[in-house]
Design a protein around this motif. Sequence first.
Motif, PDB file in Angstrom:
ATOM      1  N   ASN A  10    -102.883 -49.837   1.038  1.00  0.00           N
ATOM      2  CA  ASN A  10    -102.467 -50.069   2.427  1.00  0.00           C
ATOM      3  C   ASN A  10    -101.439 -49.042   2.873  1.00  0.00           C
ATOM      4  O   ASN A  10    -101.444 -48.598   4.023  1.00  0.00           O
ATOM      5  CB  ASN A  10    -101.901 -51.481   2.571  1.00  0.00           C
ATOM      6  CG  ASN A  10    -102.946 -52.546   2.304  1.00  0.00           C
ATOM      7  OD1 ASN A  10    -104.127 -52.329   2.504  1.00  0.00           O
ATOM      8  ND2 ASN A  10    -102.499 -53.705   1.825  1.00  0.00           N
ATOM      9  N   LEU A  11    -100.540 -48.662   1.962  1.00  0.00           N
ATOM     10  CA  LEU A  11     -99.523 -47.654   2.287  1.00  0.00           C
ATOM     11  C   LEU A  11    -100.179 -46.299   2.552  1.00  0.00           C
ATOM     12  O   LEU A  11     -99.779 -45.579   3.477  1.00  0.00           O
ATOM     13  CB  LEU A  11     -98.516 -47.550   1.142  1.00  0.00           C
ATOM     14  CG  LEU A  11     -97.327 -46.612   1.381  1.00  0.00           C
ATOM     15  CD1 LEU A  11     -96.498 -47.076   2.574  1.00  0.00           C
ATOM     16  CD2 LEU A  11     -96.452 -46.527   0.129  1.00  0.00           C
ATOM     17  N   VAL A  12    -101.185 -45.951   1.767  1.00  0.00           N
ATOM     18  CA  VAL A  12    -101.900 -44.687   1.978  1.00  0.00           C
ATOM     19  C   VAL A  12    -102.569 -44.675   3.347  1.00  0.00           C
ATOM     20  O   VAL A  12    -102.504 -43.686   4.089  1.00  0.00           O
ATOM     21  CB  VAL A  12    -102.949 -44.461   0.861  1.00  0.00           C
ATOM     22  CG1 VAL A  12    -103.879 -43.292   1.229  1.00  0.00           C
ATOM     23  CG2 VAL A  12    -102.265 -44.181  -0.463  1.00  0.00           C
ATOM     24  N   HIS A  13    -103.236 -45.791   3.706  1.00  0.00           N
ATOM     25  CA  HIS A  13    -103.869 -45.881   5.023  1.00  0.00           C
ATOM     26  C   HIS A  13    -102.830 -45.717   6.138  1.00  0.00           C
ATOM     27  O   HIS A  13    -103.072 -45.034   7.135  1.00  0.00           O
ATOM     28  CB  HIS A  13    -104.581 -47.225   5.176  1.00  0.00           C
ATOM     29  CG  HIS A  13    -105.887 -47.314   4.452  1.00  0.00           C
ATOM     30  ND1 HIS A  13    -106.943 -46.478   4.723  1.00  0.00           N
ATOM     31  CD2 HIS A  13    -106.306 -48.155   3.466  1.00  0.00           C
ATOM     32  CE1 HIS A  13    -107.967 -46.794   3.939  1.00  0.00           C
ATOM     33  NE2 HIS A  13    -107.604 -47.802   3.165  1.00  0.00           N
ATOM     34  N   ALA A  14    -101.679 -46.375   5.990  1.00  0.00           N
ATOM     35  CA  ALA A  14    -100.648 -46.342   7.027  1.00  0.00           C
ATOM     36  C   ALA A  14    -100.072 -44.946   7.198  1.00  0.00           C
ATOM     37  O   ALA A  14     -99.931 -44.446   8.323  1.00  0.00           O
ATOM     38  CB  ALA A  14     -99.538 -47.336   6.684  1.00  0.00           C
ATOM     39  N   VAL A  15     -99.741 -44.305   6.095  1.00  0.00           N
ATOM     40  CA  VAL A  15     -99.167 -42.951   6.159  1.00  0.00           C
ATOM     41  C   VAL A  15    -100.202 -41.963   6.696  1.00  0.00           C
ATOM     42  O   VAL A  15     -99.883 -41.101   7.529  1.00  0.00           O
ATOM     43  CB  VAL A  15     -98.649 -42.509   4.774  1.00  0.00           C
ATOM     44  CG1 VAL A  15     -98.235 -41.040   4.804  1.00  0.00           C
ATOM     45  CG2 VAL A  15     -97.472 -43.381   4.343  1.00  0.00           C
ATOM     46  N   SER A  16    -101.446 -42.089   6.244  1.00  0.00           N
ATOM     47  CA  SER A  16    -102.512 -41.185   6.710  1.00  0.00           C
ATOM     48  C   SER A  16    -102.737 -41.341   8.207  1.00  0.00           C
ATOM     49  O   SER A  16    -102.891 -40.352   8.931  1.00  0.00           O
ATOM     50  CB  SER A  16    -103.814 -41.468   5.957  1.00  0.00           C
ATOM     51  OG  SER A  16    -103.649 -41.302   4.570  1.00  0.00           O
ATOM     52  N   GLY A  17    -102.759 -42.594   8.680  1.00  0.00           N
ATOM     53  CA  GLY A  17    -102.938 -42.836  10.108  1.00  0.00           C
ATOM     54  C   GLY A  17    -101.783 -42.300  10.932  1.00  0.00           C
ATOM     55  O   GLY A  17    -101.986 -41.723  12.012  1.00  0.00           O
ATOM     56  N   ALA A  18    -100.555 -42.469  10.431  1.00  0.00           N
ATOM     57  CA  ALA A  18     -99.374 -41.991  11.155  1.00  0.00           C
ATOM     58  C   ALA A  18     -99.359 -40.464  11.235  1.00  0.00           C
ATOM     59  O   ALA A  18     -99.134 -39.880  12.304  1.00  0.00           O
ATOM     60  CB  ALA A  18     -98.098 -42.501  10.480  1.00  0.00           C
ATOM     61  N   VAL A  19     -99.603 -39.803  10.107  1.00  0.00           N
ATOM     62  CA  VAL A  19     -99.610 -38.335  10.082  1.00  0.00           C
ATOM     63  C   VAL A  19    -100.732 -37.781  10.953  1.00  0.00           C
ATOM     64  O   VAL A  19    -100.540 -36.831  11.728  1.00  0.00           O
ATOM     65  CB  VAL A  19     -99.749 -37.818   8.630  1.00  0.00           C
ATOM     66  CG1 VAL A  19     -99.949 -36.295   8.620  1.00  0.00           C
ATOM     67  CG2 VAL A  19     -98.530 -38.193   7.812  1.00  0.00           C
TER      68      VAL A  19
END
Length: 329
Positions: A10-19
């Motif tokens: 979930n953290l990877v998805h969140a960071v990827s979406g934000a970047v």
Amino acid sequence: MSYSVFSYENLVHAVSGAVGSVTAMTVFFPLDTARLRLQVDDNRKAKSTPAILADIIREEGLLAPYRGWFPVICSLCCSNFVYFYCFHSLKASWLKGRPSAPSNDLMIGIAAGVVNVLVTTPLWVVNTRLKLQGSKFRNADIRPTNYSGILDAFAQIIRDEGGGALWNGTFPSLLLVMNPAIQFMIYEGLKRQLRRGVPRELSSVEVFLIGAVAKAAATIVTYPLQTIQSILRFGQFNKSTGESKLLSSLRTIKCLLINRIYISRPLVFHIVSLVSFDRKFGMLGLFKGLEAKLLQTVLTAALMFLLYEKIASTTFKMMGLSRNHYKKH
């Protein structure tokens, strides 16, 4: 993979979406400036997006299309981090590895959107004010503001308008959770169709196109409420009544929608009308600035999804989780 709300996935998805969203918005930021100016400034004539940008540069300088970039990027980064994290954590908790369906994607998207709106609306109110500060408006009724930065904007809004002003536009924003919900429903559905049960990484062209299609559909459906949201966040429309906040919000939305639609009526209609200012755009007034919005939001969303998928894919490969990731999505 873990189906917990708190997981590396979930953290990877969140960071990827934000970047991805920050990068895409930076590339297409001037288009958003043109869209917002058309939504808020009633007296600015609707033209093509390049013509609007040319007017802004001529009147306000070469860097004017990037005015307010930093607060927008900060708000967008926080907003997309929250949304992507909520969407994927809720999806993992709800489905527990089972295949998803459009109805599931829609409901999960709405839930993630509600959380996102309640948490990040103050940031979007401040960024709307800063983005429009110093602009040359054709509407003389718009009051100028003087904020020195994000923190000063927060302080002045709370001091002059009360803490509740930071949540201006929350009600239409809650209605607008349908925008990302529809977008993610279409995006995830098209992704499943392209894979057709075969776990694989989509090509860059495929991701770009389905991201563009998903955002275009969601934007057209919800655009009138996006216009009302921008006006309310700008804080220039105040209709104080003794009604509850919910009834007042509904009445305000109704008044702003009517104001955008009305073309011309006899004077007596103006006297008995619930709305006390001129209304002059016709039905197309609800979609004023749509060209700029579609151009900006479709390109931004398509590039954002492309970057998001590539960043997430690369990260999952480095973590040795790519096969499970594609099976679950």
